[in-house]
Design a protein around this motif. Structure first.
Motif, short mmCIF file in Angstrom:
data_model
loop_
_atom_site.label_atom_id
_atom_site.label_comp_id
_atom_site.label_asym_id
_atom_site.label_seq_id
_atom_site.Cartn_x
_atom_site.Cartn_y
_atom_site.Cartn_z
N SER A 67 -4.72 -11.48 -1.39
CA SER A 67 -4.50 -11.25 -0.01
C SER A 67 -2.94 -11.56 0.46
CB SER A 67 -5.45 -12.18 0.73
OG SER A 67 -5.23 -13.46 0.46
N ASP A 68 -2.63 -12.76 -0.22
CA ASP A 68 -1.23 -13.02 0.16
C ASP A 68 -0.18 -12.15 -0.37
OD1 ASP A 68 -2.03 -15.34 1.70
OD2 ASP A 68 -1.84 -16.67 0.07
N LEU A 69 -0.52 -11.55 -1.74
CA LEU A 69 0.27 -10.59 -2.22
C LEU A 69 0.51 -9.41 -1.37
CD1 LEU A 69 1.84 -9.65 -4.80
CD2 LEU A 69 -0.52 -8.72 -5.57
N TRP A 70 -0.74 -8.97 -1.05
CA TRP A 70 -0.69 -7.71 -0.29
C TRP A 70 0.09 -7.82 1.12
CZ3 TRP A 70 -0.44 -2.90 -0.60
CH2 TRP A 70 -0.77 -2.09 0.36
N GLN A 71 -0.04 -9.10 1.68
CA GLN A 71 0.91 -9.30 2.76
C GLN A 71 2.16 -9.43 2.53
OE1 GLN A 71 -0.53 -12.96 5.13
NE2 GLN A 71 0.80 -12.71 6.73
N SER A 72 2.61 -9.81 1.34
CA SER A 72 4.09 -10.14 1.35
C SER A 72 4.52 -8.72 1.02
CB SER A 72 4.27 -11.01 -0.17
OG SER A 72 5.47 -10.84 -0.56
N ILE A 73 3.89 -7.88 0.15
CA ILE A 73 4.51 -6.66 0.19
C ILE A 73 4.02 -5.63 1.41
CG2 ILE A 73 3.34 -4.25 -0.78
CD1 ILE A 73 2.37 -5.70 -3.22
N SER A 74 3.31 -5.83 2.30
CA SER A 74 3.34 -5.33 3.51
C SER A 74 4.21 -5.51 4.58
CB SER A 74 1.95 -5.42 4.36
OG SER A 74 0.89 -4.87 3.43
#
Length: 299
Positions: A67-74
């Motif tokens: 979830s944090d990875l996806w937030q970082s990418i987003s």
């Protein structure tokens, strides 16, 4: 840009339920990135990461939760309001960041509605050297090679001949034209940049520079394949001499009139085969299907 057969394959994959992240494998410059970008045009949100760039690889190297990875990418790529089922994430040159390979499993298990495609040019080599593997049962694979003769006909405006290619036997009136086109295809080759230039100019004499640039690029890549300076020299020799021996029986010992031993050349050839730059074909004496290669005979 022109349509490739793999484009239809990618579209079918994108429309499947329960799809897994797709790993697109192939040599450099065969058109993997362009094919994925063309698919990305059909989505509301397309995110492309190139893991040879440190700022893109850092997303994965920090070992965040999914979830944090996806937030970082987003945060770095806009349009976060587009839902996951209308988003395509493309992770290019994934072999440059082994940590990213492990995340593919979690994309499948926890973010199944997100379409994820990964690609790399030296995957087979890097996976072998670093003893890495893709998560078993959590990804699907597709291989991409240079243009086939059929794709070449379409790209050069001769799509009317594609129906004749399927005829068995080929109709007589089309045979001579097909043979002429095939001879030209074998001269030009199937690399997309070369075919694109020929399709726009119709001039074969302008293609030598592109062929030379491609060869120089592959030679420069040698350092990525080689474990040491000796192997680097052998691989460079094999890249330079393999085209001169194409279609002929070869011996590893002294290949290309060199002093290299059988083991050195064999290792180099198999490395280049994993990189999808050449194919070693073993002869067969089978008289029924399947044709079984004889690995005791020279390729």
């Amino acid at each position: 840009m022109f349509e490739r057969a793999v484009g239809k394959t990618l579209e079918r994959w994108a429309g499947e339920s329960g799809r897994k992240p797709l790993v697109l494998r192939g040599a450099r410059q065969v058109g993997k990135t362009v094919a994925v970008r063309m698919l990305g045009e059909k989505f509301g949100r397309y995110i492309e990461l190139n893991l040879e760039r440190s700022e893109d690889a850092d997303h994965f190297r920090r070992r965040l939760s999914l979830s944090d990875l996806w937030q970082s990418i987003s945060l770095r790529h806009g349009d976060a309001e587009v839902p996951l089922n209308r988003t395509l994430l493309f992770i290019d040159e994934i072999q440059a960041c082994p940590e990213a390979i492990g995340y593919l499993r979690f994309f499948f298990e926890q973010m199944g509605s997100l379409r994820v495609i990964a690609a790399g040019s030296l995957l087979e080599v890097v996976l072998s050297e670093k003893r890495l593997s893709f998560p078993v049962g959590r990804v699907t694979f597709e291989f991409m090679r240079p243009l086939t003769f059929r794709e070449y006909l379409v790209a050069t405006g001769e799509e009317g001949l594609t129906a004749a290619v399927d005829g068995i036997p080929v109709v007589a009136f089309a045979h001579e034209q097909l043979l002429s086109s095939f001879h030209r295809y074998t001269l030009i080759g199937g690399m997309p940049e070369v075919v694109s230039r020929y399709a726009s100019t119709g001039d074969v004499s302008t293609l030598a520079r592109i062929h030379d640039d491609l060869m120089v690029g592959y030679l420069d890549d040698v350092a990525r394949y080689a474990r040491n300076d000796t192997m680097k020299a052998v691989i460079r020799h094999c890249i330079e001499h393999a085209p001169l021996e194409a279609g002929q029986r070869i011996s590893f010992e002294g290949f290309g009139r060199s002093r290299y031993r059988s083991r050195e050349v064999g290792d180099a050839m198999r490395t280049l085969e994993r990189a999808m730059l050449l194919t070693l074909v073993r002869p067969t004496t089978s008289t029924s299907v399947p044709l079984k290669p004889d690995h005791r005979k020279r390729p």
